[in-house]
Design a protein around this motif. Structure first.
Motif: not given
Lengths: 668, 192, 668, 192
Positions: C548-549, C611, C613, C632-633, C635-637, C649
């Motif tokens: 996933y990275t 975060c 990531f 940054c992916k 994700c919105g966290v 975002q």
């Protein structure tokens, strides 16, 4: 004794101890002393590890200080360190082919008991090398450039994966698929084990990406006709079969199909394994890529009688306004040039009608597993409903593992995927019908990530697991409970009794086989097949996707039964090999190839027929045979066969071999 | 109260030479190929009455369960129909193995008692060895006398009907040179 | 209603039939008529297949002729065709992010029974999209360059294969190995199944090629300390542990080892699994690469007491003249920069002393399979002789399969390789000792090319196969035959009896486990582990070597148990992915990332900790948090967590989401 | 001649509801987890005398071999030592399953005849149900009378010695409120 190229050989001999590997068995100082007595030997030395940097330094210094012009190293196998010492010779300032390696480890110390005899044998081998090297000549390695484009044969999941990896790397890819859509077997599946992912949900995006990718030339309904050339430079002829629908014009709107003179589909759909029907003009499945109709001339009335009202063509022209149907379309031959080839042609399933005991083709409710895949598929002919041929829902289902696999009467190999797909089908059948499901297996083979856990899940779902191979499926019943059912006879070997189990439906978990035309493809690309017919990898452990033909790689189930992750990994590996080759950009050709002396060649064609690499061509104008340097692997077949002695082989010339033998026989 | 027999097997209970002996018999060499799939048992039309399935007989032979194998009913129920062998995925010559086991059972007198088939085989062999030819009456008479005397009495009416219709001749036929036959047979036995 | 960026939205709505997929359930004309009534909608059209070329053409033409500046397509999932329509929007002349996709297939037609309700739902989703798109802004995708060098962690067969593929492609590779030599587990094996190839004969040439390759920087006895950066631009700190021998000077001549104050080896050799002994200064095995001695400070007298005569150092200096030993060597920290990482750290074996019933560690003649690999190895401590601890040759050997595998008390998974390596060991034991060999298994799992055939070979060699898991190994004997032996208790489940079998030697076929420090490595590289601790692939079917990275790949047994060909295929696939990435040269970053309004940021650090990531760093000078766009992916966290509402975002701004909800609720 | 029983199983011989019944018993739910590895049989200290190994009992239960399972000696030999369960790689509650099977065997009167343990269990239960407390003499007496009358006579000297040493009291003790106990027990039985 002056060598052929005029210089006086000044030979350096270097004998390696290889720690105690050689030194423990062979009297190395004695060998060195003996070497000093040999003709033209200027210097002979020993060293603990010749392959180490200081060992190599000895050679380089001797070349420069003692003007050594021939180097013999007596150590291990050339497979291990020939490259090392050729490099040292070159760095010392000599042509690297003025080096020869005498193997006194694998050939002597490791295989000889008596140290005295070992020492004698080592001397003989060193003497052979010293005699031989006098006749060595400087050789130049040639370089040929690598064409950066790549051909992939087969558009299943392996071919698709390899194509995307290469295309994303910026390479131009030609992806050739025989069927009218890519997707292969995976496109037919409903779910994939063990995660029960929807197969088309994960495959379709990949398929559309292939179509839209600017670097991929997709050619469906096409086959490879001819292959010429060699690694880095293949010329491939591709035949595009006529679909009778112009690909660029068709938008896959189904209007033509709706207007076909056949009101309802009547012909078994190949994609649906005959479980569903199609018309003569059809799109194999809704997610087909390219989404283009195709006309089957075998069933189309226009092709059979020439008297069809051609409503499909009219509809396309008048309703859709595309005029995409062309009954006069002819096959096209295209020629492409590529540097490397990946073969990913997959497998075919075992035909269970070969086993009469299982009644496939005789009893309508005996299915192959692939037929059931279509039956459980949400976009399949029954919309995912698992029903018998008469529409009833089965209340009991037997799944017979190893059909045609692990069976010397058919295929002796294990097909690797059947246990897992049988479990998957058992799950789907139980989930959708609540039927009693009997899995009859020999060994439960679930050795993958999460696979054992999937087996356990199935155990908990109440599926019966009977360890025993079914002998027979019959409709001969012996009690009222069995009436109207199919009965399987199987030994429950873990209980030790034979059981008769009446079921409504039998699923035969058919094995995987090489495609029936694998042999033809093999010949086209000059690769090998194992005895079973799977394409042969270069090395079963360390080169699983390479072949003996440089530049031709294999991936997926055409190399042997494989599940999706394994096929995908292989496809990635094949793409990696191709990228490595293309990025290198040039190929260095070993100079130990055969050469033809044109003045001696009588043009008899003997060598041409014998060459296993098709490296020799006839040059009509000069009436002589000519060897393609890039294709020649230096096997020597032509050398031995030439009746005119016109062919000789670099590094294996008669004088070199004879001198070697002479040297070998000098020590008694 | 019934006595409780020990069911666990110690290696010393087993006869390791037994499997070698069987395997050494011509046609039985590939007993090792068996992967215990059980197809033979399922294909066997007689397995319905067997105490050990054919698969189990092979497993037990291979592991040296001599006593169990030789006294098993299975050997004598085998009809030599070759169904097992025809379908065996490993091409094991199961019927040949059954024959080899039968011969051993007779030699070692291990066959199940009160079970007519081994007696029939023995009587047939003894009679043919002596006279060179079979005589149904005398062979059948001997078998039933040994196996079930009472049954013999019950069979008198059937026997009588067969006798008067000349379907069961009492005459003992014999061939010439029975001595040569005996030599042949004993040589054969020596080999087995 | 004018949009934020000042232009008047002119919206085009395009509703797709998707053949009958949508059209069969949703009244498309009604949806189109409805769309025409919505604010700022200039044009609304329907089409059979919007994704086809003519479908896309509609959009392009409307942009140009009707000056459309916002595009809504109502069709399938964005996973399938978002890319297609963004491209069409761009080709029409608008920023591709001025497009939005309304999913009326997966979200409507495929999941709704009633056509009327389906049509209503489709309308609502279209209205939501129309409301939302008014707030869309043009966005630019950023590109970052990819550093062409590659880091490979782990020098087993997977790491070696990947390194060679990449290096042959001309990439610079850093290969990091924790042990003092590369080779991994494979270097310990004698033969490999099913071909019985000599393991070191095929591995050693690869190892030396790694060492000699001009593109490979080999770092053994080294570990990764710190990883920073993101795909294409990783900065990695590597710790080189001191060997107390200077690598460049040592020539692997063994003189130091011969002169060690310990006359004979006394310490268990790690490489020999404790079956053989070594001195405090040692070379782990003769084919070690690099062939350099190493000093173990735990056992070296100089390190323990400081009072060693240091004969090794003297010998190296005076006899060999290299002065390679340096007791003062310190660990070194190196920093390297790479574009991609391949993790190939392999597995560890299950520790069978965790199962007291098997007596490992208590009975000397109970061995692990890896110990027996060393025992049968021609260059192992016994020179390949299979002997018991007291030197006797075993006459009977039991091999217990599934030790620690397929067992919920230990590891529930199947270790995939044990059946095959157990067969291999059975063959070697039988070949070299003639012993009776009993293989006790649960299911015979030999599903690979030539594997079933190998099982058959073993059957023919007279090896006993007992289907049953051994309960106990004991020295408690009950009859004279068992005296002095180890007795195993097992059910022969195919015969249906429990057996006691006395044997001289017990081999425990131990399973494969994730390395105990896998969790640390996982954290270093921000990748995931499955519940069992194996590194998690991005997709079990279609992305088996990705994580996933982005830019971090996995290969070989660190992802799950795997045999050599499968590990090699995965290594090739990982190399392929890396080459694809590096050849591409740049990474396009999706612009739907979070952005921080520096004026609003209070520097509270909340987002940084949350975060997943590690994409947010604190900028001390300005006292604000900053987002690394490449990491940054989206994700919105952080967006939800920021107490100052400083983070928003792209493509998911409040106004966009609120407008979408509003639109969704308008239809009742 | 001995009669030859049929050994093949038709599905109609099997009781599909049986496994559901067993599985429904608390603690027996995970009978499905069994992968038939046989570790239980090998770990069992009593499997030495069992007619069916514990593994086979599980297999047969799962497939509905009700008759064979309930009349098996194995259930009554199980000493409840929990060795099987402790080592089972699938954590199957084998001992619980054995208990459930025993209860069914008693309920359905299928236990092997002339075998003391089920009689002991039954007599114990009947006695305790009636009196609220066990009385060794009377329970043992009942069991031996039923199982092996002759043996009872042989045991007289031992019984006498125990009696005079007051190790085998003849007195029947009882608790108060036996009716409440009966209610409790019948409620429990209703649940099982």
């Amino acid at each position: 004794m002056a060598s052929k190229n005029g210089d006086i050989p000044r030979i350096g001999v270097y004998v390696c101890h290889c720690g105690t590997n050689i030194g423990g068995q062979v009297n190395v100082p004695e060998v060195v002393a003996f070497a000093r007595t040999l003709p033209n030997v200027v210097v002979a030395r020993e060293y603990k590890y010749m392959c180490s940097d200081p060992g190599q330094m000895l050679i380089k210094e001797d070349i420069q200080k003692l003007n050594i012009n021939r180097v013999v190293v007596a150590s291990c196998s050339p497979h291990l360190h020939e490259h090392t010492f050729r490099k040292a010779t070159l760095e010392g300032g000599r042509n690297p082919f003025l080096f020869h390696m005498a193997n006194i480890r694998e050939h002597v110390s490791w295989v000889t008991q008596d140290p005295e005899k070992a020492t004698e044998k080592a001397k003989a081998i060193v003497e052979a090398a010293v005699y031989r090297i006098q006749f060595h000549e400087p050789l130049e390695s040639k370089h040929v450039p690598v064409h950066p484009d790549v051909l992939i044969v087969g558009g299943g999941i392996a071919g698709i994966t390899a194509a995307l990896t290469l295309a994303d790397a910026g390479k131009t890819v030609y992806l050739i698929e025989r069927e009218s859509s890519i997707g292969g077997h995976m496109a037919k599946f409903d779910k994939t084990f063990p995660t029960l992912d929807c197969a088309s949900c994960i495959l379709t995006p990949k398929m559309t990406t292939v179509k839209d990718h600017p670097n991929i030339h997709l050619m469906t309904y096409a086959e490879v006709l001819e292959v010429d050339g060699y690694v880095g430079n293949f010329r491939v002829k591709v035949k595009k079969k006529p679909r009778y629908v112009i690909e660029d014009r068709c938008i896959g709107c189904y209007v033509c199909i709706e207007h076909c003179v056949y009101k309802t589909p009547k012909h078994p759909s190949e994609f649906d394994e005959g479980i569903g029907l199609r018309k003569p003009i059809y799109i194999p499945f809704p997610q087909a890529v390219p989404l283009v109709a195709v006309i089957d001339p075998e069933t189309c009335i226009e092709f059979k009688s020439g008297r069809c009202p051609k409503k499909c063509q009219k509809a396309c022209r008048e309703i859709v306004g595309r005029d995409a149907i062309d009954f006069t379309q002819k096959e096209e031959i295209l020629e492409i040039q590529v540097g490397a080839v990946i073969i990913a042609t997959g497998f075919q399933i075992f035909d269970p009608s070969r086993i009469p005991e299982y009644g496939y083709g005789r009893y309508p409710n005996v299915y192959t597993s692939l037929e059931v895949e279509r039956l459980v598929n949400a976009s399949g002919p029954t919309g995912g409903a698992i029903v018998l041929r008469d529409g009833r829902k089965p209340q009991s289902v037997a799944i017979i593992h190893c059909v045609g696999s692990r069976d010397r009467n058919y295929n002796p190999w294990c097909s690797r995927v059947c246990c897992m797909y049988s479990l998957k089908l058992a799950h789907l059948v139980r989930e959708r019908t609540g039927a009693e499901v009997y899995n009859c297996y020999i060994d439960m083979r679930t050795p993958g990530k999460g696979y054992e856990e999937f087996y356990e899940k199935l155990l908990h779902e109440g599926v019966h697991f009977i360890r025993g191979k079914v002998a027979e499926v019959t409709d001969w019943t012996i009690n009222p409970e069995e009436a109207g059912k199919l009965v399987i006879r199987v030994e429950d070997s873990l209980i030790g009794v034979v059981r008769r189990i009446p079921v409504d439906m039998v699923i035969l978990s058919v094995g995987l086989e090489p495609r029936s035309d694998a042999e033809e493809l093999r010949r086209l690309f000059h690769i090998s097949c194992s005895a079973e017919g799977w394409f042969l990898e270069r090395h079963p452990k360390l080169a699983p996707v390479s072949t003996y033909t440089d530049g031709v790689y294999i991936a997926g189930a055409c190399q042997g039964p494989k599940d999706i992750p394994d096929a995908v990994a292989q496809a990635g590996a094949a793409a990696g090999e191709v990228l490595s080759l293309v990025d290198r950009g040039v190929i260095e050709l070993e100079p130990n190839i055969a050469v033809i002396d044109a003045r001696r060649c009588s043009g008899c064609h003997v060598c041409i027929a014998l060459c296993p690499f098709s490296a020799i061509a006839f040059h009509a104008e000069e009436n002589v045979a000519r060897i393609n340097e890039a294709l020649c692997k230096g096997c020597g077949v032509c050398v031995g066969a030439c009746p005119s002695r016109a062919i000789s082989q670099q590094l294996f010339k008669d004088e070199q071999i004879l001198a070697e033998i002479e040297g070998l026989l000098m020590v008694d | 109260m019934i006595p409780i027999p020990r069911t666990i097997k110690y290696e010393s209970d087993l006869d390791h030479a037994f499997r070698e002996k069987i395997m050494a018999t011509q046609g039985c060499e590939n007993i090792w190929s068996c992967i215990q799939c059980g197809l033979c048992s399922a294909a066997c039309p007689i397995s319905i009455y067997m105490d050990y399935t054919p698969r189990k007989i092979i497993a037990m032979t291979r592991e040296g369960f001599r006593e169990e194998v030789l006294s098993s009913r299975t050997l004598w129920l085998c009809a030599s129909c070759y169904a097992c062998e025809a379908y065996c995925p490993q091409n094991v010559n199961i019927t040949e193995i059954m024959y080899a086991l039968k011969r051993h059972a007779i030699e070692e007198k291990k066959y199940p008692r009160n079970f007519p088939i081994p007696e029939l085989a023995k009587s047939f062999f003894t009679y043919v060895k002596a006279h060179g030819r079979n005589a149904e009456f005398w062979v059948v008479f001997r078998v039933w006398r040994k196996v079930a005397l009472l049954r013999l009495v019950k069979m008198f009416p059937l026997g009588w009907r067969l006798l008067i219709r000349r379907r069961l001749p009492l005459r003992r036929e014999r061939i010439r040179h029975t001595r040569q036959l005996k030599t042949i047979l004993s040589n054969l036995n020596g080999e087995v």
